[in-house]
Design an enzyme around this catalytic site. Structure first.
Site, short mmCIF file in Angstrom:
data_model
loop_
_atom_site.label_atom_id
_atom_site.label_comp_id
_atom_site.label_asym_id
_atom_site.label_seq_id
_atom_site.Cartn_x
_atom_site.Cartn_y
_atom_site.Cartn_z
N GLY A 11 5.90 4.20 19.73
CA GLY A 11 4.76 3.95 19.44
C GLY A 11 3.77 4.57 18.54
CB SER A 14 -1.41 2.18 14.72
OG SER A 14 -0.78 1.49 15.61
CB SER A 141 -4.71 0.68 30.68
OG SER A 141 -5.63 0.12 30.53
CE1 TYR A 154 -1.49 -3.54 27.79
CE2 TYR A 154 -4.09 -3.36 28.93
CZ TYR A 154 -2.95 -2.33 28.28
OH TYR A 154 -2.95 -1.11 27.36
N1 LIG Z 1 -7.06 1.07 22.51
C1 LIG Z 1 -6.93 0.07 23.83
O1 LIG Z 1 -7.95 0.25 24.00
C2 LIG Z 1 -6.25 1.13 24.90
C3 LIG Z 1 -6.41 1.19 26.37
C4 LIG Z 1 -5.41 1.29 27.10
C5 LIG Z 1 -4.41 1.89 27.13
N2 LIG Z 1 -3.96 1.49 26.09
C6 LIG Z 1 -2.70 1.87 25.54
O2 LIG Z 1 -2.47 3.56 24.76
C7 LIG Z 1 -1.01 2.30 24.04
C8 LIG Z 1 -1.05 2.79 22.70
O3 LIG Z 1 -2.09 1.77 22.06
P1 LIG Z 1 -2.69 2.08 20.88
O4 LIG Z 1 -4.46 1.74 21.23
O5 LIG Z 1 -2.41 2.89 20.02
O6 LIG Z 1 -2.95 1.11 20.34
P2 LIG Z 1 -2.13 -0.04 18.46
O7 LIG Z 1 -2.86 1.32 17.63
O8 LIG Z 1 -1.50 -1.23 18.47
O9 LIG Z 1 -0.42 1.28 18.72
C9 LIG Z 1 0.41 0.63 19.77
C10 LIG Z 1 2.05 1.05 19.47
O10 LIG Z 1 2.26 0.59 19.77
C11 LIG Z 1 3.64 0.39 19.07
N3 LIG Z 1 5.08 -0.91 20.08
C12 LIG Z 1 5.33 -1.78 20.47
N4 LIG Z 1 6.04 -2.91 20.59
C13 LIG Z 1 6.05 -2.09 20.47
C14 LIG Z 1 8.06 -1.19 20.24
N5 LIG Z 1 9.10 -2.84 21.18
N6 LIG Z 1 9.20 -0.71 20.19
C15 LIG Z 1 8.06 0.23 19.91
N7 LIG Z 1 6.85 0.65 19.71
C16 LIG Z 1 5.99 -0.64 19.96
C17 LIG Z 1 3.81 -0.54 17.84
O11 LIG Z 1 3.68 -0.91 16.50
P3 LIG Z 1 3.93 -1.27 15.70
O12 LIG Z 1 2.44 -1.18 14.97
O13 LIG Z 1 5.28 -1.74 15.15
O14 LIG Z 1 3.25 -3.09 16.18
C18 LIG Z 1 2.19 1.29 17.99
O15 LIG Z 1 2.73 1.82 16.80
C19 LIG Z 1 -0.99 1.47 24.29
O16 LIG Z 1 0.75 1.96 25.48
C20 LIG Z 1 -1.77 0.64 25.44
O17 LIG Z 1 -1.56 -0.30 26.17
C21 LIG Z 1 -4.82 1.53 25.17
#
Ligand SMILES: NC(=O)c1ccc[n+]([C@@H]2O[C@H](COP(=O)([O-])OP(=O)(O)OC[C@H]3O[C@@H](n4cnc5c(N)ncnc54)[C@H](OP(=O)(O)O)[C@@H]3O)[C@@H](O)[C@H]2O)c1
Length: 281
Positions: A11, A14, A141, A154
């Protein structure tokens, strides 16, 4: 074939995954930056050029819900680099709603990406991590520790990942593999935008849940106003990658530490209920 340590990150199109790929490359690791759609690599390529680490980053396709793509990607990594020293399970997706509104299928979808994707990628990487006595770092998370309103699917998936990794950790340790979970609070990534939430339509369809959902969304907007940058949230991931013995559980900010401690010290569950019930009033 490289002699540098090699890390595979899921992932990385982004957010936290992209920032982790840059950080790992800056730390001198051969970085296999995977994404489900390699057509979305521009942001990573641009950041890699800006940080002068493009030669440490290799982009490969991997969709955590597609077992063939996981196998093919790992085969390529081993053929080209001869080793895998770390896996960062980062890919994940938000799911907002309560069970009566979203239905069981959406819970399964949330589990596919956030839980089974981690399970499948970890299983496929384990033989190579055994060979290198490497490590598994998984982004869960604060929602993997504290259940949050309108996040049933989630949080269930993230709780499942925490239970899976906490159980695997002592077993993997017997083979020299460290297991760590990373618990961010709000991070200013594409996480919320990727929800594609049409708020008026969602609220109109929420029936008796609409007032609570509206209160929750207002509170969440406020908390994302103070979100960590992806680079700040990725710093503890790079620490876990590079330190001698990372701990099992790492929060990415003082707020996240304080928040998860609510559950960890809440033996009868009343403290968390008292806290999160204020989010929907
Ligand atoms: N942002 C927050 O507030 C937050 C808080 C706690 C935990 N997290 C965790 O942090 C991690 C990263 O999230 P982020 O905040 O950086 O959000 P993000 O910018 O939406 O990044 C998520 C990434 O996961 C990818 N992804 C989604 N489905 C996938 C699949 N089936 N196979 C491979 N890649 C996939 C997305 O790819 P696409 O571009 O193709 O969709 C994107 O690259 C996640 O596990 C999220 O649950 C985030």
């Amino acid at each position: 074939m490289t002699s540098e340590k090699t890390v595979l990150i899921t992932g990385t199109s982004s957010g936290l995954g992209l920032a982790t790929a840059i950080g790992a490359a800056q730390a001198g690791w051969t970085t296999i930056a995977t994404m489900r759609d390699t057509g979305k690599a521009d942001a990573l390529l641009k950041a890699a050029a800006e940080h002068d680490v493009a030669d440490h980053i290799q982009i490969k396709r991997l969709d955590v819900t597609d077992p063939e793509s996981i196998t093919a990607c790992l085969e390529e990594v081993i053929a080209e680099h001869g080793r895998l020293d770390a896996l960062v399970n980062n890919a994940g997706a938000a799911h907002i709603g309560t069970i009566e509104l979203i239905g069981v299928d959406e819970v399964r979808t949330a589990m596919e990406v956030n839980f089974f994707g981690v399970v499948a990628t970890t299983r496929a990487a384990l033989p190579h991590l055994r060979a290198s006595q490497g490590r598994i770092i998984t982004v869960t998370s604060v929602g993997g520790v504290v259940g949050q309103p309108f996040n049933e699917a989630y949080c269930a998936a993230k709780f499942a990942v925490e239970g899976f990794m906490q159980s695997l950790a002592p077993v993997a340790a017997t083979l020299g593999i460290d297991v760590t979970v990373i618990e961010p609070g709000a991070v200013a990534s594409e996480f919320v935008a990727n929800l594609n939430l049409d708020l008026p339509t969602t609220l109109a369809a929420a029936g008796p849940y609409a007032p609570a959902l509206e209160a929750y969304i207002a509170r969440t907007r406020q908390s994302f106003g103070n979100a960590q940058t992806p680079t700040d949230a990725a710093t503890p991931i790079i620490d876990a990658l590079t330190s001698d013995r990372p701990p099992f559980r790492i929060q990415t900010s003082p707020w996240a530490r304080d928040f998860v401690s609510t559950t960890l010290a809440d033996l009868d569950g009343s403290a968390v209920q008292a806290l999160t019930s204020t989010w929907v009033r």
